[in-house]
Design a protein around this motif. Structure first.
Motif, mmCIF file in Angstrom:
data_model
loop_
_atom_site.group_PDB
_atom_site.id
_atom_site.type_symbol
_atom_site.label_atom_id
_atom_site.label_comp_id
_atom_site.label_asym_id
_atom_site.label_seq_id
_atom_site.Cartn_x
_atom_site.Cartn_y
_atom_site.Cartn_z
ATOM 1 N N GLY A 168 43.977 46.411 23.271
ATOM 2 C CA GLY A 168 43.453 47.304 24.290
ATOM 3 C C GLY A 168 42.600 46.578 25.312
ATOM 4 N N ASN A 169 42.255 45.324 25.056
ATOM 5 C CA ASN A 169 41.513 44.539 26.031
ATOM 6 C C ASN A 169 42.352 44.306 27.285
ATOM 7 N N VAL A 170 41.683 44.289 28.428
ATOM 8 C CA VAL A 170 42.335 44.011 29.704
ATOM 9 C C VAL A 170 41.646 42.803 30.325
ATOM 10 N N TYR A 171 42.438 41.813 30.714
ATOM 11 C CA TYR A 171 41.890 40.605 31.321
ATOM 12 C C TYR A 171 42.284 40.535 32.796
ATOM 13 N N LEU A 172 41.301 40.242 33.641
ATOM 14 C CA LEU A 172 41.524 39.991 35.050
ATOM 15 C C LEU A 172 41.264 38.518 35.318
ATOM 16 N N LEU A 173 42.260 37.838 35.833
ATOM 17 C CA LEU A 173 42.184 36.402 36.073
ATOM 18 C C LEU A 173 41.904 36.115 37.545
ATOM 19 N N PRO A 174 41.348 34.940 37.840
ATOM 20 C CA PRO A 174 41.134 34.592 39.251
ATOM 21 C C PRO A 174 42.456 34.316 39.952
ATOM 22 N N SER A 175 42.404 34.232 41.264
ATOM 23 C CA SER A 175 43.588 33.939 42.059
ATOM 24 C C SER A 175 44.296 32.698 41.541
ATOM 25 N N TYR A 176 45.615 32.778 41.454
ATOM 26 C CA TYR A 176 46.388 31.638 40.988
ATOM 27 C C TYR A 176 46.185 30.427 41.896
ATOM 28 N N MET A 177 45.980 30.683 43.181
ATOM 29 C CA MET A 177 45.795 29.585 44.138
ATOM 30 C C MET A 177 44.355 29.096 44.191
ATOM 31 N N GLY A 178 43.450 29.709 43.416
ATOM 32 C CA GLY A 178 42.119 29.171 43.234
ATOM 33 C C GLY A 178 41.139 29.387 44.353
ATOM 34 N N ASN A 179 41.282 30.485 45.091
ATOM 35 C CA ASN A 179 40.368 30.690 46.222
ATOM 36 C C ASN A 179 39.341 31.786 45.969
ATOM 37 N N ASP A 180 39.041 32.047 44.702
ATOM 38 C CA ASP A 180 37.959 32.979 44.390
ATOM 39 C C ASP A 180 37.190 32.473 43.174
ATOM 40 N N LYS A 181 36.313 33.287 42.630
ATOM 41 C CA LYS A 181 35.423 32.855 41.549
ATOM 42 C C LYS A 181 36.204 32.408 40.313
ATOM 43 N N ALA A 182 35.818 31.259 39.749
ATOM 44 C CA ALA A 182 36.536 30.675 38.610
ATOM 45 C C ALA A 182 36.064 31.297 37.309
ATOM 46 N N GLU A 183 36.495 32.513 37.047
ATOM 47 C CA GLU A 183 36.112 33.203 35.824
ATOM 48 C C GLU A 183 37.163 34.232 35.438
ATOM 49 N N ILE A 184 37.240 34.495 34.151
ATOM 50 C CA ILE A 184 38.132 35.524 33.615
ATOM 51 C C ILE A 184 37.258 36.646 33.074
ATOM 52 N N ALA A 185 37.527 37.855 33.517
ATOM 53 C CA ALA A 185 36.734 39.010 33.083
ATOM 54 C C ALA A 185 37.527 39.836 32.073
ATOM 55 N N ARG A 186 36.828 40.274 31.024
ATOM 56 C CA ARG A 186 37.450 41.162 30.031
ATOM 57 C C ARG A 186 36.899 42.573 30.193
ATOM 58 N N TYR A 187 37.806 43.544 30.194
ATOM 59 C CA TYR A 187 37.443 44.950 30.326
ATOM 60 C C TYR A 187 37.983 45.755 29.148
ATOM 61 N N GLU A 188 37.317 46.841 28.854
ATOM 62 C CA GLU A 188 37.863 47.885 28.005
ATOM 63 C C GLU A 188 38.041 49.135 28.863
ATOM 64 N N VAL A 189 38.937 50.022 28.423
ATOM 65 C CA VAL A 189 39.207 51.251 29.167
ATOM 66 C C VAL A 189 38.706 52.422 28.326
ATOM 67 N N ASP A 190 37.787 53.212 28.878
ATOM 68 C CA ASP A 190 37.267 54.333 28.093
ATOM 69 C C ASP A 190 38.221 55.519 28.137
ATOM 70 N N ALA A 191 37.878 56.588 27.454
ATOM 71 C CA ALA A 191 38.769 57.742 27.319
ATOM 72 C C ALA A 191 39.110 58.382 28.657
ATOM 73 N N ASN A 192 38.258 58.176 29.661
ATOM 74 C CA ASN A 192 38.485 58.756 30.981
ATOM 75 C C ASN A 192 39.199 57.805 31.937
ATOM 76 N N GLY A 193 39.611 56.655 31.409
ATOM 77 C CA GLY A 193 40.326 55.703 32.240
ATOM 78 C C GLY A 193 39.424 54.812 33.067
ATOM 79 N N LYS A 194 38.139 54.792 32.755
ATOM 80 C CA LYS A 194 37.202 53.949 33.478
ATOM 81 C C LYS A 194 37.180 52.548 32.867
#
Length: 413
Positions: free
Chosen positions: A90-116
């Motif tokens: 259920g974890n969702v990962y957002l990766l930085p731009s493949y071409m490397g023009n934004d922040k060099a970090e991977i963020a992990r999210y969870e989705v609550d019952a309301n889709g937030k």
């Protein structure tokens, strides 16, 4: 120099959009299944600049696959070129731009019952790493492949802290980067597709290659290669479904060849049977040798996006350069993509009747209940189209979207 620039642009374009449904691709973490209270769908679209070579991915949720037009007002942005990744946990990962023009970090999210989307943590990675794929072993260990560095990083998905870098550069071909791509875990072994790209972002030879890593020690155990089947570029780096397992735990790998740009460097499908760690020399579906039923130009060059469902059926959006006379000169806007079904048992491919041809950004494939969902940007509409495998019925864009649809994942049971 002109050739290098052309192929680098083409490669970037062909990498940019694909499907990201993960439920067939990794061993589930303890308790298995989609571990989330959210019971709707997640989808992503890409808004590009006028040239189509840059932009932003937008991820959003909906409580069901309802007909309508969806903007990006309630979406969260992500890096261009790497659609969001949804794990069996259920974890969702957002990766930085493949071409490397934004922040060099991977963020992990969870989705609550309301889709937030609730942000859970951030993993720092090197700049310009070209991170492209994540798989989870369990709640304490996951892996991210970084194309530009030749490294697979092991990290803790709970704390989002680095555990270890696994350097694969010793496996690089001469005059190529090893470029670890999409991955899968089977029986505590991590199988990593290797792109083996040259300076033009293209393969040099027909050699299918993967690295096999022991997930208990995080040590490289084997370099898997095959040259007899005449294919190359194992897995699509930003399509997690391009390496998958069937019900028998056989691993299948979608190979891209040279995306149709270099004759003789071929794409197709190969497998690693359960109980072995070698590419099966007796199994292959080569795109250049397989006639596609219902495709006007006869054959696909490669599979832009794939999704395995069940009973040996693989659903895909195939790409055929011959569908558009402008494909070689204007790949961003060319109409070259058409959905199909591939029977892995009979090694046959059939274009899906009633589906429209999409542009090169048309790559999303997912499953909603018993329906197959294709994200397409056609001449008339952008959105998510459906196909019923039992009846053969297709629909137009049930969900019309802003931008190019690049990812679809359903938690609906």
């Amino acid at each position: 120099m002109k050739i290098i620039k052309f192929f680098s642009v083409v490669f970037a374009m062909t990498m940019f959009l694909s499907s990201c449904d993960k439920d067939n691709n990794v061993n589930p973490i303890p308790n298995g299944g989609d571990e989330t209270d959210f019971k709707g769908i997640l989808f992503a679209t890409t808004i590009t600049n006028a040239e189509g070579n840059n932009g932003t991915v937008y991820l959003q949720s909906a409580d069901d696959m309802k007909a309508g037009t969806y903007g990006i007002q309630n979406a969260i942005p992500s890096g261009f070129g790497v659609p969001p990744l949804v794990m069996p946990s259920g974890n969702v990962y957002l990766l930085p731009s493949y071409m490397g023009n934004d922040k060099a970090e991977i963020a992990r999210y969870e989705v609550d019952a309301n889709g937030k989307f609730i942000k859970q943590g951030v993993l720092q990675i090197p700049a310009n790493a070209a991170a492209c794929n994540v798989v989870e072993l369990n709640e304490k260990k996951a892996y991210v492949s970084m194309q530009n560095l030749g490294i697979v990083m092991a990290f803790n998905p709970t704390t989002m802290k680095k555990i270890k870098d696994i350097d694969l550069n010793s496996l690089r071909q001469s005059e190529a980067r090893v470029s670890p791509a999409s991955m899968i875990i089977r029986d505590n072994k991590l199988y990593v597709g290797l792109s083996q790209m040259n300076a033009q972002f293209m393969p040099n030879q027909n050699s299918i290659e993967l690295a096999m890593i022991d997930t208990q020690t995080d040590e490289l155990k084997k370099h898997i290669t095959n040259k007899s089947l005449g294919m190359c570029f194992a897995t699509r780096p930003i399509d997690p479904n391009s390496i998958f397992m069937d019900e028998n735990k056989d691993i299948y790998i979608s190979c891209l060849g040279a995306f149709g740009f270099i004759p003789g460097l071929n794409g197709g499908i190969v497998r690693i049977k359960n109980g072995t760690d070698e590419i099966d020399p007796n199994y292959a579906i080569r795109m250049d040798q397989t006639q596609v039923d219902g495709l006007s130009v006869g054959k696909y060059d490669f599979l832009a996006g794939v999704k395995y469902h069940k009973d040996g059926k693989l659903y895909a959006i195939g790409s055929a350069m011959a569908l558009d006379p402008n494909a070689m000169t204007n790949p961003y806007t060319s109409m070259t993509s058409l959905p199909c079904v591939i029977d892995l048992k009979t090694k046959t491919i059939k274009a899906i009747k009633g589906m429209e041809i999409g542009n090169a950004h048309s790559m999303a494939v997912g499953i909603y209940k018993n329906m197959v969902v294709f994200g397409l940007s056609t001449k008339t509409e952008n959105g998510f189209f459906t196909y019923d495998p039992l009846t053969g019925k297709t629909t137009g864009a049930v969900m019309k979207v802003q931008g190019a649809p690049c990812m679809f994942h359903s938690f609906v049971k």
